[in-house]
Design an enzyme around this catalytic site. Structure first.
Site, PDB file in Angstrom:
ATOM      1  N   ASN A  10      -8.429  -5.918  -3.159  1.00 54.93           N
ATOM      2  CA  ASN A  10      -8.484  -4.995  -4.293  1.00 54.93           C
ATOM      3  C   ASN A  10      -8.874  -5.818  -5.522  1.00 54.93           C
ATOM      4  O   ASN A  10      -8.052  -6.548  -6.067  1.00 54.93           O
ATOM      5  CB  ASN A  10      -7.094  -4.350  -4.479  1.00 54.93           C
ATOM      6  CG  ASN A  10      -7.016  -3.517  -5.742  1.00 54.93           C
ATOM      7  OD1 ASN A  10      -8.035  -3.212  -6.369  1.00 54.93           O
ATOM      8  ND2 ASN A  10      -5.801  -3.144  -6.127  1.00 54.93           N
ATOM      9  N   LYS A  12      -9.598  -4.872  -8.422  1.00 54.87           N
ATOM     10  CA  LYS A  12      -9.135  -4.296  -9.701  1.00 54.87           C
ATOM     11  C   LYS A  12     -10.260  -4.299 -10.739  1.00 54.87           C
ATOM     12  O   LYS A  12     -11.424  -4.175 -10.380  1.00 54.87           O
ATOM     13  CB  LYS A  12      -7.887  -5.021 -10.210  1.00 54.87           C
ATOM     14  CG  LYS A  12      -6.800  -5.137  -9.144  1.00 54.87           C
ATOM     15  CD  LYS A  12      -5.460  -5.468  -9.730  1.00 54.87           C
ATOM     16  CE  LYS A  12      -4.489  -5.795  -8.613  1.00 54.87           C
ATOM     17  NZ  LYS A  12      -3.109  -5.819  -9.029  1.00 54.87           N
ATOM     18  N   HIS A 104      -2.067   3.576  -5.926  1.00 51.06           N
ATOM     19  CA  HIS A 104      -1.693   2.224  -6.369  1.00 51.06           C
ATOM     20  C   HIS A 104      -0.723   2.342  -7.539  1.00 51.06           C
ATOM     21  O   HIS A 104      -0.862   3.226  -8.383  1.00 51.06           O
ATOM     22  CB  HIS A 104      -2.948   1.439  -6.778  1.00 51.06           C
ATOM     23  CG  HIS A 104      -2.678  -0.024  -6.941  1.00 51.06           C
ATOM     24  ND1 HIS A 104      -2.032  -0.535  -8.041  1.00 51.06           N
ATOM     25  CD2 HIS A 104      -2.929  -1.076  -6.121  1.00 51.06           C
ATOM     26  CE1 HIS A 104      -1.911  -1.845  -7.896  1.00 51.06           C
ATOM     27  NE2 HIS A 104      -2.437  -2.203  -6.743  1.00 51.06           N
ATOM     28  N   GLU A 106      -0.490   0.801 -10.176  1.00 53.29           N
ATOM     29  CA  GLU A 106      -1.104   0.744 -11.510  1.00 53.29           C
ATOM     30  C   GLU A 106      -1.641   2.116 -11.913  1.00 53.29           C
ATOM     31  O   GLU A 106      -1.654   2.466 -13.092  1.00 53.29           O
ATOM     32  CB  GLU A 106      -2.186  -0.348 -11.528  1.00 53.29           C
ATOM     33  CG  GLU A 106      -1.536  -1.730 -11.535  1.00 53.29           C
ATOM     34  CD  GLU A 106      -2.348  -2.837 -10.890  1.00 53.29           C
ATOM     35  OE1 GLU A 106      -3.559  -2.682 -10.702  1.00 53.29           O
ATOM     36  OE2 GLU A 106      -1.732  -3.880 -10.570  1.00 53.29           O
ATOM     37  N   GLU A 176       3.690  -1.814  -1.109  1.00 52.42           N
ATOM     38  CA  GLU A 176       3.508  -2.737  -2.220  1.00 52.42           C
ATOM     39  C   GLU A 176       4.672  -2.597  -3.203  1.00 52.42           C
ATOM     40  O   GLU A 176       4.632  -1.733  -4.098  1.00 52.42           O
ATOM     41  CB  GLU A 176       2.197  -2.422  -2.956  1.00 52.42           C
ATOM     42  CG  GLU A 176       0.960  -2.589  -2.114  1.00 52.42           C
ATOM     43  CD  GLU A 176      -0.250  -2.953  -2.967  1.00 52.42           C
ATOM     44  OE1 GLU A 176      -0.866  -3.984  -2.677  1.00 52.42           O
ATOM     45  OE2 GLU A 176      -0.549  -2.237  -3.935  1.00 52.42           O
ATOM     46  N   GLY A 182       1.129  -8.925  -8.503  1.00 55.31           N
ATOM     47  CA  GLY A 182       0.611  -9.748  -9.591  1.00 55.31           C
ATOM     48  C   GLY A 182       1.654 -10.628 -10.252  1.00 55.31           C
ATOM     49  O   GLY A 182       1.412 -11.185 -11.327  1.00 55.31           O
ATOM     50  N   SER A 221       1.391 -10.162  -4.222  1.00 53.90           N
ATOM     51  CA  SER A 221       1.343 -11.628  -4.323  1.00 53.90           C
ATOM     52  C   SER A 221       1.117 -12.321  -2.986  1.00 53.90           C
ATOM     53  O   SER A 221       1.642 -13.411  -2.744  1.00 53.90           O
ATOM     54  CB  SER A 221       2.604 -12.164  -5.020  1.00 53.90           C
ATOM     55  OG  SER A 221       2.670 -11.676  -6.347  1.00 53.90           O
ATOM     56  N   GLY A 242      -4.615  -8.522  -4.040  1.00 48.32           N
ATOM     57  CA  GLY A 242      -5.204  -8.417  -5.369  1.00 48.32           C
ATOM     58  C   GLY A 242      -5.814  -9.743  -5.796  1.00 48.32           C
ATOM     59  O   GLY A 242      -6.930 -10.096  -5.410  1.00 48.32           O
ATOM     60  N   GLY A 243      -5.056 -10.502  -6.574  1.00 47.50           N
ATOM     61  CA  GLY A 243      -5.568 -11.741  -7.176  1.00 47.50           C
ATOM     62  C   GLY A 243      -6.284 -12.673  -6.213  1.00 47.50           C
ATOM     63  O   GLY A 243      -7.380 -13.171  -6.512  1.00 47.50           O
TER      64      GLY A 243
HETATM   65  C1  PEP Z   1      -2.554  -5.179  -5.506  1.00 49.30           C
HETATM   66  O1  PEP Z   1      -2.938  -4.944  -6.637  1.00 49.30           O
HETATM   67  O2  PEP Z   1      -2.719  -4.318  -4.633  1.00 49.30           O
HETATM   68  C2  PEP Z   1      -1.922  -6.458  -5.244  1.00 49.30           C
HETATM   69  C3  PEP Z   1      -1.226  -6.570  -4.145  1.00 49.30           C
HETATM   70  O3  PEP Z   1      -2.080  -7.435  -6.174  1.00 49.30           O
HETATM   71  P1  PEP Z   1      -1.639  -8.994  -6.033  1.00 49.30           P
HETATM   72  O4  PEP Z   1      -2.054  -9.453  -4.667  1.00 49.30           O
HETATM   73  O5  PEP Z   1      -2.367  -9.697  -7.127  1.00 49.30           O
HETATM   74  O6  PEP Z   1      -0.162  -9.035  -6.193  1.00 49.30           O
END
Ligand code: PEP
Length: 263
Positions: A10, A12, A104, A106, A176, A182, A221, A242-243
Site C-alpha cells: 500500500n 499510500k 483502511h 486512514e 491491521e 506506521g 509495521s 505500507g512503509g
Molecule cells: C498500511 O497502511 O496498511 C500499513 C500496514 O502501513 P505500515 O506497514 O507502514 O504500518
C-alpha cells in the site's frame, strides 16, 4: 487447507510518475523467480497507468510481470455520474487493477467512512468481479480496553449481515491494528495469530468452507526483519505492507519470507 499467501504493498500518498516506473522495474527484478506467493501493489490511482505500463514492459522478466498484480487504495460505490473526485470499479478495471483496499483505518479516520459504507464498497467490488481487501482492526484504546475481538466482529458483521458469508469467497481480509500502522510497533506473531484465528472462527460460524479459504493478511509495521516470524503463524496468510513497500529490496524480502513459510 493450504492457502496461497498474498503480500500487497500500500503505497499510500507517495510517489511520482518517475518513482512509480522505477519502483515497479526494481520490484520486477527483485521478485524474479518467485512462484509461491501472490503479490500486489497499490500505487496512488494517479499513477496506475505508469504502473501498468511498467508491469507490461518486457525489458525485465515476463514471468515476474505475471506475479505482480495491480491494486488500488480505495474505490467509490458509484459506477458513473455526478460524483466529483471519485473512482469507480470500472475505471480500476480499465487499468487491470484486481485487489482493492477498502476500510483502511486512514479512510475510516480521516474520511469518516462507516462500516455500512465500507460494506457497500465491498458489494460494489464483488459486483464488478474485483477482489476486496477489507481492512479491519482496533485502535490502541480499544485494544487496551479488551475490545479487539468485538471491534473486529462488528467490522466483519457489516459485510456478513448484508452480503452473507459467501461474499468472502475469493476475498481478502487485512487485520491491521491501528496502533501498529506506521508506528514501528508491530503486533507480536502470537498477538496477531490470536486475532487472525478469531477472525477465521467468526466467519466459520457462518461457513467453515468460506473461512478455510479466506486470505487473512496481517498489516502494521511489517518489515524485512519481522515478516518471517509473523508468517510462521498458521492463520497469517501474508501481509499488507505500507512503509516497507516503498523499498523494493525490503518488500522482496517480505514476499520471499511468505513464499518460504507457506511452501
Ligand atoms: C498500511 O497502511 O496498511 C500499513 C500496514 O502501513 P505500515 O506497514 O507502514 O504500518
Amino acid at each position: 487447507m493450504a492457502r496461497r499467501p498474498l503480500v500487497m504493498g500500500n503505497w499510500k500518498l507517495n510517489g511520482s510518475k518517475a518513482f512509480t516506473k522505477a519502483l515497479v522495474e526494481e520490484l520486477k527484478r527483485e521478485l524474479d523467480g518467485v512462484t509461491g506467493c501472490d503479490v500486489a501493489i497499490a500505487p496512488p490511482v494517479m499513477y496506475l497507468a505508469e504502473a501498468e505500463a511498467a508491469l507490461n514492459s518486457c525489458e525485465c522478466s515476463c514471468q515476474t510481470k505475471q506475479i505482480i498484480a495491480l491494486g488500488s487504495q480505495n474505490v467509490d460505490v458509484n459506477v458513473s455520474g455526478a460524483f466529483t473526485g471519485d473512482i469507480s470499479t470500472e475505471m480500476l478495471k480499465d487499468f487491470g487493477a484486481k485487489y482493492i483496499i477498502i476500510g483502511h483505518s486512514e479512510r475510516r479516520t480521516y474520511h469518516k467512512e462507516s462500516d455500512e459504507f465500507i460494506a457497500k464498497k465491498f458489494a460494489a467490488l464483488k459486483q464488478a468481479d474485483l477482489v476486496p481487501v477489507l481492512c479491519i482492526g482496533e485502535t490502541e484504546a480499544e485494544n487496551e480496553a479488551g475490545q479487539t475481538e468485538a471491534v473486529c466482529a462488528k467490522q466483519l458483521d457489516a459485510v456478513l449481515n448484508t452480503l452473507g458469508a459467501d461474499a468472502f469467497n475469493g476475498a481478502v481480509i487485512a487485520y491491521e491494528p491501528v496502533w501498529a500502522i506506521g508506528t514501528g510497533k508491530s503486533a507480536t506473531p502470537a498477538q496477531a495469530q490470536a486475532v487472525h484465528a478469531f477472525i477465521r472462527g467468526h466467519i466459520a460460524k457462518h461457513s467453515q468452507a468460506v473461512a478455510d479459504q479466506v486470505i487473512i493478511q496481517y498489516g502494521g509495521s511489517v518489515n524485512d526483519a519481522n515478516a518471517a516470524e509473523l508468517f510462521t503463524q498458521p492463520d497469517i496468510d501474508g501481509a499488507l505492507v505500507g512503509g516497507a513497500s516503498l523499498k523494493a529490496p525490503a518488500f522482496a524480502v517480505i514476499v520471499k519470507a511468505a513464499e518460504k513459510a507457506k511452501a
